[in-house]
Enzyme design. Structure first.
Site, mmCIF file in Angstrom:
data_model
loop_
_atom_site.group_PDB
_atom_site.id
_atom_site.type_symbol
_atom_site.label_atom_id
_atom_site.label_comp_id
_atom_site.label_asym_id
_atom_site.label_seq_id
_atom_site.Cartn_x
_atom_site.Cartn_y
_atom_site.Cartn_z
ATOM 1 N N SER A 196 141.725 36.073 31.917
ATOM 2 C CA SER A 196 140.967 35.918 33.164
ATOM 3 C C SER A 196 141.534 36.738 34.316
ATOM 4 O O SER A 196 141.480 36.318 35.475
ATOM 5 C CB SER A 196 140.851 34.435 33.546
ATOM 6 N N GLU B 203 142.287 35.899 19.353
ATOM 7 C CA GLU B 203 141.032 35.637 18.624
ATOM 8 C C GLU B 203 141.163 36.049 17.163
ATOM 9 O O GLU B 203 140.567 35.425 16.280
ATOM 10 C CB GLU B 203 139.861 36.365 19.323
ATOM 11 N N GLY C 197 139.169 34.112 28.825
ATOM 12 C CA GLY C 197 137.737 33.841 28.912
ATOM 13 C C GLY C 197 137.389 32.526 29.575
ATOM 14 O O GLY C 197 136.239 32.084 29.524
ATOM 15 N N HIS D 51 145.636 39.934 18.516
ATOM 16 C CA HIS D 51 144.943 39.233 19.607
ATOM 17 C C HIS D 51 144.717 37.783 19.197
ATOM 18 O O HIS D 51 144.490 37.494 18.015
ATOM 19 C CB HIS D 51 143.611 39.932 19.903
ATOM 20 N N ASN E 231 139.497 45.234 27.053
ATOM 21 C CA ASN E 231 139.233 44.761 25.684
ATOM 22 C C ASN E 231 137.768 44.335 25.653
ATOM 23 O O ASN E 231 137.433 43.260 26.133
ATOM 24 C CB ASN E 231 140.168 43.587 25.351
ATOM 25 N N TRP E 232 136.957 45.208 25.094
ATOM 26 C CA TRP E 232 135.511 44.930 25.093
ATOM 27 C C TRP E 232 135.112 43.867 24.079
ATOM 28 O O TRP E 232 133.971 43.406 24.087
ATOM 29 C CB TRP E 232 134.732 46.218 24.823
ATOM 30 N N LYS E 233 136.037 43.531 23.173
ATOM 31 C CA LYS E 233 135.727 42.553 22.112
ATOM 32 C C LYS E 233 134.461 43.000 21.376
ATOM 33 O O LYS E 233 134.266 44.196 21.185
ATOM 34 C CB LYS E 233 135.615 41.149 22.713
ATOM 35 N N GLY F 206 139.526 41.330 29.438
ATOM 36 C CA GLY F 206 138.338 41.117 28.620
ATOM 37 C C GLY F 206 137.079 41.192 29.450
ATOM 38 O O GLY F 206 136.535 42.265 29.725
ATOM 39 N N GLY F 207 136.593 40.040 29.875
ATOM 40 C CA GLY F 207 135.310 39.931 30.579
ATOM 41 C C GLY F 207 135.119 40.934 31.704
ATOM 42 O O GLY F 207 134.082 41.607 31.784
ATOM 43 N N GLU G 181 149.215 36.921 26.637
ATOM 44 C CA GLU G 181 147.894 36.369 26.911
ATOM 45 C C GLU G 181 147.889 34.878 26.601
ATOM 46 O O GLU G 181 147.714 34.488 25.430
ATOM 47 C CB GLU G 181 146.834 37.058 26.049
HETATM 48 P P1 PGA Z 1 139.512 37.737 29.478
HETATM 49 O O1 PGA Z 1 140.044 38.208 28.043
HETATM 50 O O2 PGA Z 1 139.977 38.761 30.473
HETATM 51 O O3 PGA Z 1 138.029 37.681 29.341
HETATM 52 O O4 PGA Z 1 140.125 36.389 29.741
HETATM 53 C C1 PGA Z 1 141.290 38.798 27.888
HETATM 54 C C2 PGA Z 1 141.547 39.124 26.445
HETATM 55 O O5 PGA Z 1 141.152 38.342 25.562
HETATM 56 O O6 PGA Z 1 142.133 40.184 26.124
#
Ligand code: PGA
Length: 271
Positions: free
Chosen positions: A232, A103, A192, A101, A13-15, A253-254, A186
């Protein structure tokens, strides 16, 4: 179906990251770090911003991976400034999207109701929704994790159940709904933060999610549905997470922005 029969899925997930000029270099480095044959055994997916989907699609198609959107609207068309429909995604060949998601829920007022509507619209258009659920830190601390997760997931699965057969051009459902939807657990406090759920915490909720699937849509769906862990996830913890019986992959994500890290995670998913 045993856990080993569910094909692992590693979704980046590149956001709101990854400029156009970074995409090809990313995939060159990613492919070079991937062990041969991994993409035959592990589904590898990249959820990119809308404007980067064309380039991501071209880069992934050429290499046997897939591209996904990070969101879509539940209506087919209309006065929804700034939104993109499921059909617009399929127009360019996108067949998967994240939905709900945390966010989106936190910053863009996404609700259980809109997540449920998006899920049905996605499946109706042969777009696979990756439906995200998870509790906040306060909810976990107050012992409400199962309640929150079952509420979020229940909204989606009950909407599907009440909707009845969803027709799409590929006849996915009711043929095999478990191929038409992916669930991602999640925990918001792990996203994050560098603070991943422990293996026990993650497996406990994944097992619970499978139970909720069983209760609402039946055992055939529950044993086949893929449930990803996100929050994470990184090269150091992914193997442990994937060894849990109810964890079928990761939403990353990251670490998915770093070609070598994400490749190492995909490599770990094959072994
Ligand atoms: P993260 O994000 O791996 O940076 O914790 C995961 C996500 O929000 O899908």
């Amino acid at each position: 179906m045993t856990a080993s029969k569910r094909k692992k899925l590693l979704a980046g997930n590149w956001k709101m990251n990854m400029r156009l000029a970074e995409i090809e270099p990313f995939f060159t480095a990613f492919s070079a770090a991937l062990r041969p044959g991994v993409s035959n055994h592990v589904d590898i997916l990249f959820a990119a911003p809308f404007t980067q989907l064309h380039a991501t699609l071209a880069a992934t198609r050429a290499r046997g991976f897939a591209a996904a959107a990070q969101n879509m609207h539940f209506e087919a068309s209309g006065a929804f400034t700034g939104e993109v429909s499921a059909m617009m995604l399929t127009d360019i060949g996108i067949r998967t999207t994240l939905v709900g998601h945390s966010e989106r829920r936190q910053y863009f007022a996404e609700t259980d109701d809109s997540v449920a509507k998006k899920t049905i619209t996605a499946i109706s258009n042969a777009v696979t929704p990756v439906v995200c659920v998870g509790e906040t830190l306060e909810e976990r601390k107050s012992g409400a994790t199962f309640q929150v997760v079952s509420h979020q997931l229940g909204a989606v699965l009950n909407a599907l159940k009440n909707h009845g057969p969803v027709q799409n051009r590929e006849g996915f459902y009711p043929g095999d709904l478990s191929d038409s939807i992916v669930i991602a657990y999640e925990p918001v406090w792990a996203i994050g933060t560098g603070l991943s759920a422990t293996l026990e915490q993650a497996q406990e909720v994944h097992g619970f999610i499978r139970k909720v699937c069983d209760e609402i849509l039946g055992s055939e769906f529950a044993v086949r549905a893929r449930i990803l862990y996100g929050g994470s996830a990184n090269p150091a913890n992914i193997a442990g997470l994937l060894s849990q019986p109810d964890i079928d992959g990761g939403l990353v994500g990251g670490a998915s922005l770093k070609a070598a890290d994400f490749a190492a995670m995909c490599n770990a998913a094959m072994s």
